[in-house]
Design a protein around this motif. Structure first.
Motif, PDB file in Angstrom:
ATOM      1  N   MET A  48       0.847  -1.196   0.000  1.00 34.24           N
ATOM      2  CA  MET A  48       0.000   0.000   0.000  1.00 34.24           C
ATOM      3  C   MET A  48       0.883   1.248   0.000  1.00 34.24           C
ATOM      4  N   SER A  49       0.631   2.167  -0.922  1.00 34.50           N
ATOM      5  CA  SER A  49       1.471   3.365  -0.978  1.00 34.50           C
ATOM      6  C   SER A  49       0.985   4.378   0.048  1.00 34.50           C
ATOM      7  N   ASN A  50       1.891   5.222   0.499  1.00 33.00           N
ATOM      8  CA  ASN A  50       1.519   6.269   1.457  1.00 33.00           C
ATOM      9  C   ASN A  50       1.219   7.585   0.768  1.00 33.00           C
ATOM     10  N   ALA A  51       1.187   7.544  -0.568  1.00 30.80           N
ATOM     11  CA  ALA A  51       0.882   8.771  -1.304  1.00 30.80           C
ATOM     12  C   ALA A  51      -0.539   9.205  -0.958  1.00 30.80           C
ATOM     13  N   PRO A  52      -0.748  10.517  -0.755  1.00 24.39           N
ATOM     14  CA  PRO A  52      -2.109  10.972  -0.434  1.00 24.39           C
ATOM     15  C   PRO A  52      -3.080  10.688  -1.572  1.00 24.39           C
ATOM     16  N   LEU A  97     -10.976  16.585  -8.466  1.00 23.57           N
ATOM     17  CA  LEU A  97     -10.723  17.981  -8.868  1.00 23.57           C
ATOM     18  C   LEU A  97      -9.264  18.387  -8.679  1.00 23.57           C
ATOM     19  N   ASP A  98      -8.407  17.417  -8.422  1.00 26.84           N
ATOM     20  CA  ASP A  98      -7.014  17.725  -8.077  1.00 26.84           C
ATOM     21  C   ASP A  98      -6.317  18.612  -9.115  1.00 26.84           C
ATOM     22  N   ALA A  99      -6.411  18.216 -10.391  1.00 26.62           N
ATOM     23  CA  ALA A  99      -5.724  18.984 -11.445  1.00 26.62           C
ATOM     24  C   ALA A  99      -6.291  20.400 -11.534  1.00 26.62           C
ATOM     25  N   LEU A 100      -7.596  20.512 -11.333  1.00 27.66           N
ATOM     26  CA  LEU A 100      -8.243  21.820 -11.383  1.00 27.66           C
ATOM     27  C   LEU A 100      -7.741  22.726 -10.258  1.00 27.66           C
ATOM     28  N   HIS A 101      -7.633  22.178  -9.036  1.00 29.51           N
ATOM     29  CA  HIS A 101      -7.104  22.978  -7.920  1.00 29.51           C
ATOM     30  C   HIS A 101      -5.710  23.500  -8.244  1.00 29.51           C
ATOM     31  N   ARG A 102      -4.882  22.628  -8.807  1.00 29.25           N
ATOM     32  CA  ARG A 102      -3.501  23.029  -9.111  1.00 29.25           C
ATOM     33  C   ARG A 102      -3.472  24.108 -10.192  1.00 29.25           C
ATOM     34  N   SER A 103      -4.393  23.976 -11.167  1.00 30.05           N
ATOM     35  CA  SER A 103      -4.440  24.982 -12.240  1.00 30.05           C
ATOM     36  C   SER A 103      -4.882  26.338 -11.700  1.00 30.05           C
ATOM     37  N   PHE A 112      -4.393  16.252   4.159  1.00 31.65           N
ATOM     38  CA  PHE A 112      -5.401  16.290   5.213  1.00 31.65           C
ATOM     39  C   PHE A 112      -6.056  14.920   5.285  1.00 31.65           C
ATOM     40  N   ALA A 113      -5.851  14.231   6.397  1.00 34.12           N
ATOM     41  CA  ALA A 113      -6.456  12.908   6.622  1.00 34.12           C
ATOM     42  C   ALA A 113      -6.170  11.965   5.452  1.00 34.12           C
ATOM     43  N   GLY A 114      -4.958  12.057   4.919  1.00 36.45           N
ATOM     44  CA  GLY A 114      -4.558  11.153   3.841  1.00 36.45           C
ATOM     45  C   GLY A 114      -5.001  11.575   2.450  1.00 36.45           C
ATOM     46  N   TRP A 115      -5.553  12.774   2.348  1.00 30.75           N
ATOM     47  CA  TRP A 115      -5.966  13.321   1.043  1.00 30.75           C
ATOM     48  C   TRP A 115      -5.164  14.579   0.743  1.00 30.75           C
ATOM     49  N   ASP A 116      -4.850  14.796  -0.521  1.00 29.03           N
ATOM     50  CA  ASP A 116      -4.253  16.048  -0.952  1.00 29.03           C
ATOM     51  C   ASP A 116      -5.394  17.029  -1.178  1.00 29.03           C
ATOM     52  N   MET A 117      -5.472  18.062  -0.332  1.00 31.98           N
ATOM     53  CA  MET A 117      -6.613  18.977  -0.372  1.00 31.98           C
ATOM     54  C   MET A 117      -6.148  20.426  -0.480  1.00 31.98           C
ATOM     55  N   LEU A 124     -18.676  34.727  -6.173  1.00 32.17           N
ATOM     56  CA  LEU A 124     -18.241  33.425  -5.672  1.00 32.17           C
ATOM     57  C   LEU A 124     -16.758  33.200  -5.939  1.00 32.17           C
ATOM     58  N   VAL A 125     -16.052  32.663  -4.930  1.00 32.18           N
ATOM     59  CA  VAL A 125     -14.636  32.324  -5.104  1.00 32.18           C
ATOM     60  C   VAL A 125     -14.386  30.896  -4.624  1.00 32.18           C
ATOM     61  N   PRO A 126     -13.359  30.227  -5.195  1.00 28.77           N
ATOM     62  CA  PRO A 126     -12.992  28.909  -4.667  1.00 28.77           C
ATOM     63  C   PRO A 126     -12.377  29.070  -3.276  1.00 28.77           C
ATOM     64  N   CYS A 127     -12.695  28.145  -2.378  1.00 23.51           N
ATOM     65  CA  CYS A 127     -12.272  28.248  -0.981  1.00 23.51           C
ATOM     66  C   CYS A 127     -11.581  26.967  -0.525  1.00 23.51           C
ATOM     67  N   GLY A 128     -10.548  27.140   0.294  1.00 24.96           N
ATOM     68  CA  GLY A 128      -9.817  25.992   0.808  1.00 24.96           C
ATOM     69  C   GLY A 128     -10.207  25.629   2.230  1.00 24.96           C
ATOM     70  N   LEU A 129      -9.526  24.614   2.757  1.00 26.35           N
ATOM     71  CA  LEU A 129      -9.854  24.113   4.093  1.00 26.35           C
ATOM     72  C   LEU A 129      -9.507  25.101   5.198  1.00 26.35           C
ATOM     73  N   SER A 130      -8.555  26.010   4.924  1.00 25.81           N
ATOM     74  CA  SER A 130      -8.157  26.970   5.950  1.00 25.81           C
ATOM     75  C   SER A 130      -9.328  27.863   6.345  1.00 25.81           C
ATOM     76  N   CYS A 131     -10.033  28.421   5.364  1.00 27.21           N
ATOM     77  CA  CYS A 131     -11.168  29.293   5.719  1.00 27.21           C
ATOM     78  C   CYS A 131     -12.352  28.464   6.204  1.00 27.21           C
ATOM     79  N   ARG A 132     -12.438  27.217   5.781  1.00 29.40           N
ATOM     80  CA  ARG A 132     -13.516  26.368   6.303  1.00 29.40           C
ATOM     81  C   ARG A 132     -13.367  26.231   7.818  1.00 29.40           C
ATOM     82  N   ASP A 133     -12.124  26.176   8.273  1.00 28.79           N
ATOM     83  CA  ASP A 133     -11.879  26.052   9.709  1.00 28.79           C
ATOM     84  C   ASP A 133     -12.246  27.336  10.457  1.00 28.79           C
TER      85      ASP A 133
END
Length: 371
Positions: A1-5, A10-16, A24-29, A223-232
């Motif tokens: 089992m790999s430890n890669a998140p 939507l991963d590629a979209l976030h990066r773009s 975060f909890a084993g996910w790239d977020m 409307l703007v895209p929002c990350g986990l930091s502001c969710r907190d």
């Protein structure tokens, strides 16, 4: 089992979009796209778009699905009407909280349990184990869904432009199947921001189409895209608990001031009932500590794990802390000795690297939206 998140659809979209990513909890977020303060303020005043695909969806089906959930969880799940949702918890036999959950009733014999990402496997294992002897099946549906949330006062208008679903008739904590931007979705009026908003459960292959359509429809409304930091910071202002902070296996729902989710009046036994009855009595007569809000009188920001002090003694512990963009000052949620938990209590501080910074005790939530 790999430890890669794990990556969301939507991963590629976030990066773009230039997102700062975090494990975060084993996910790239996405943590943030630009300024977390701007993202926070957009949700409070306009709208924000979130990828929450790390959440853990578990489907429970079968003639005894309701009976299983009534036994496995602390809430009265059989009493939830089809098309409605319920905030609840799953506890250990000793009353300790394994996770807080939202359960959606999708049909007579079908429920979707949504667990926190960090606990999804634990919840899945517990439900599977507790299902023994019930005519019900527990299915791991984490890969079957992407989850996109649109939150904020402008969110109903934005979503209305993309769906024929009856959003006006959709109450808080209700969910209905519909189509958004041509994409089949479960449309739920739920969220973790303290604002009106919607969570859209869709197949991962449709996630990008939906995200782009919401982005386009929401642009005129700000409307703007929002990350986990502001969710907190949004959930902190709204006084909403976060598992691993306000909720842990060493605490019961009564310790967390959330005893209302435990339904002793439901029929039959449920896991943790005996321990929770004792916890309820303890909380009513002699609670050790209570969950409160703390508002800074200075500028220094409290963090989880810092000691709450009064009269030179440690009287509690901070479970969450952050600067509040809405209130303009640092805030904390903390467990403090019951004697000091009354709103307005003075002489309470937080030990921030050796300095006792003054804080005022307030009732939660810090922020309530205008209805």
């Amino acid at each position: 089992m790999s430890n890669a998140p794990r990556l969301t659809a939507l991963d590629a979209l976030h990066r773009s979009l230039g997102a700062t990513m975090t494990d975060f909890a084993g996910w790239d977020m996405p943590l943030r796209y630009a300024s977390e303060r701007d993202e926070h303020n957009a949700v409070r005043s306009k709208a924000g778009l979130f990828d929450l695909s790390h959440m853990g969806e578990i489907t429970v089906t079968g003639p005894q699905a309701a009976a299983l959930l009534d036994y496995a969880l602390v809430g009265n799940i059989g009493g939830v009407a089809t098309g409605r949702a319920r905030y609840t918890m799953i506890c250990r036999e000793d009353g300790g909280i394994l996770d807080d959950l939202i359960v959606y009733r999708l049909g007579d014999t079908e429920y979707m349990v949504v667990a926190n990402a960090s606990n999804a496997q634990i919840v899945l294992d517990a439900l599977t184990e507790r299902a023994e002897g019930f005519d019900a099946a527990v299915r791991d549906d984490r890969d079957a869904y992407a989850l996109i949330a649109v939150q904020g006062p402008e969110s109903p208008g934005i979503l209305k432009s993309l769906t024929d679903a009856d959003l006006d008739g959709l109450k808080y904590y209700a969910g209905l199947p519909g189509t958004v931007a041509g994409v089949p979705a479960l449309i739920a009026r739920t969220g973790y921001t303290g604002e009106d908003g919607f969570e859209l459960f869709v197949e991962p292959r449709h996630a990008e189409t939906l995200w782009r359509a919401l982005t386009e429809a929401g642009a005129p409304a700000g409307l703007v895209p929002c990350g986990l930091s502001c969710r907190d910071t949004l959930r902190l202002e709204a006084g909403m608990p976060l598992y691993g902070h306000e909720l842990t296996t060493s605490l019961t729902p009564f310790d967390a001031g959330l005893g209302r989710v435990v339904k002793f009046e439901k029929e039959g036994d449920f896991v943790g009932r005996k321990a929770l009855e004792a916890a309820a009595e303890r909380a009513a007569t002699n609670p050790p500590r209570k969950l409160v809000g703390l508002v800074a009188q200075g500028r220094r920001v409290p963090r989880a794990g810092m000691a709450v002090v009064a009269g030179g003694q440690v009287v509690g512990e901070v479970t969450s802390g952050a600067p509040s963009p809405t209130l303009g000052k640092p805030l904390a949620i903390a467990y403090v000795d019951a004697a000091l938990a009354t709103p307005g209590t003075e002489g309470v501080g937080v030990d921030i690297r050796g300095t006792h910074e003054p804080y005022e005790v307030v009732a939660l939530p810090f922020y309530k939206r205008q209805k």
